[in-house]
Design an enzyme around this catalytic site. Structure first.
Site, PDB file in Angstrom:
ATOM      1  N   TYR A 187       2.001  10.962   9.534  1.00  0.00           N
ATOM      2  CA  TYR A 187       2.656  10.031   8.610  1.00  0.00           C
ATOM      3  C   TYR A 187       3.901   9.430   9.270  1.00  0.00           C
ATOM      4  CZ  TYR A 187       4.860   8.319   4.292  1.00  0.00           C
ATOM      5  OH  TYR A 187       5.459   7.531   3.326  1.00  0.00           O
ATOM      6  N   THR A 204       6.958   9.254  -7.482  1.00  0.00           N
ATOM      7  CA  THR A 204       5.724   8.475  -7.713  1.00  0.00           C
ATOM      8  C   THR A 204       4.522   9.414  -7.607  1.00  0.00           C
ATOM      9  OG1 THR A 204       5.368   8.023  -5.364  1.00  0.00           O
ATOM     10  CG2 THR A 204       6.765   6.450  -6.556  1.00  0.00           C
TER      11      THR A 204
END
Ligand SMILES: NC(=O)c1ccc[n+]([C@@H]2O[C@H](COP(=O)([O-])OP(=O)(O)OC[C@H]3O[C@@H](n4cnc5c(N)ncnc54)[C@H](O)[C@@H]3O)[C@@H](O)[C@H]2O)c1
Length: 266
Positions: free
Chosen positions: A154, A189
């Site tokens: 990532y 989120t």
């Protein structure tokens, strides 16, 4: 009373049905824009976005070059132009060190998060050149700014994306195309919902003492996408409650005994 910075503008948003992408779509519409969302899933988001007539959905995978090309072409065919590209879609990797990282998964994260920008930009930039101007905002992360434990794929994908953004920004500055990155810190989120107990530890380590709501990061996305940022290109803008400003050193003020502090009155 919202500003109307995006009146008449067509904004192509990837990952627009959740989190930051969705919050940004709502604000673009509130300010007069028309959004064309590319996402894996619709999640009936169009029902929730203010003026439904100003939101369009295209199901596609940003990790597939043919989907990126078809989605941008569909946007231009439907709305006649492409003023702004906001590339927000991404996938978080499971925590792993390199020797333990599944090879196919590593390639998938790099493809979805980094190569997707190449797939989108190679179609979007010629369209913007034809129109004589354009704006691109990509989504990096604080994970792009330094190494982070357990996130090699990532972090690499987001750091690579930032330098791809810079390269394109200088190549196309004279085409009147501005390209910048928003680099959020921890946001509450769907992407971070699985952190569980860890979320509190992360929030406590942020100087402002909390994570961001996607709406407050979206306001910075809109700034970069608007004419308010007319002399900004090639910039990675961190919005992180002070996370990157911190060296990682312990809080000396809490550790050093009061009598040894020069500001001590005793
Ligand atoms: N949440 C955080 O703490 C955080 C921190 C830094 C950066 N970011 C970045 O912000 C962006 C938005 O993240 P979020 O937290 O809103 O996540 P989210 O999971 O709420 O939203 C991501 C969206 O991208 C879509 N998507 C994922 N893979 C896709 C693919 N291959 N093709 C098309 N759509 C795809 C998902 O369906 C979803 O709608 C991402 O780029 C993420 O890396 C998030």
């Amino acid at each position: 009373m919202p500003a109307h910075r995006f009146e008449g503008k067509t904004i192509f948003v990837t990952g627009g049905t959740s989190g930051l992408g969705r919050a940004s779509c709502a604000q673009f519409i509130e300010e007069g824009g028309e959004v064309f969302i590319m996402d894996l899933e619709e999640r009936s988001v169009l029902q929730h976005l203010g003026d439904k007539l100003k939101a369009h959905f295209y199901q596609g995978d940003v990790g597939k070059p043919e989907d990126c090309e078809a989605a941008i072409n569909a946007c231009v065919e439907k709305l006649g132009k492409l003023d702004i590209l906001f590339h927000c879609a991404a996938q978080l990797s499971p925590m792993s060190t390199v020797p333990n990282h599944d090879l196919a998964l590593f390639q998938q994260i790099i493809n979805t998060n980094l190569c997707s920008l190449f797939y989108l930009a190679r179609i979007a930039i010629p369209q913007m050149q034809k129109q004589g101007k354009g704006v691109i905002v990509v989504t990096g992360s604080t994970s792009a700014m330094a190494g982070e434990h357990g996130l090699p794929s990532y972090s690499a994908s987001k750091a690579g994306m930032i330098n791809l953004m810079r390269s394109m920004a200088i190549d196309h500055a004279q085409d009147n195309i501005r390209i910048n990155a928003i680099c959020p810190g921890y946001m509450r989120t769907a992407m971070t919902a699985g952190l569980g107990e860890l979320a509190k530890v992360v929030e406590d380590s942020i100087p402002q003492g909390r994570g961001a709501d996607p709406e407050e990061v979206a306001r910075s996305v809109l700034f970069l996408a608007s004419e308010d940022a007319s002399f900004m290109t090639g910039h990675a803008m961190v919005v992180d409650g002070g996370w990157c400003a911190h060296s990682g050193a312990p809080d000396f003020l809490k550790l050093v005994p009061q009598q040894f502090r020069p500001d001590s009155t005793t």
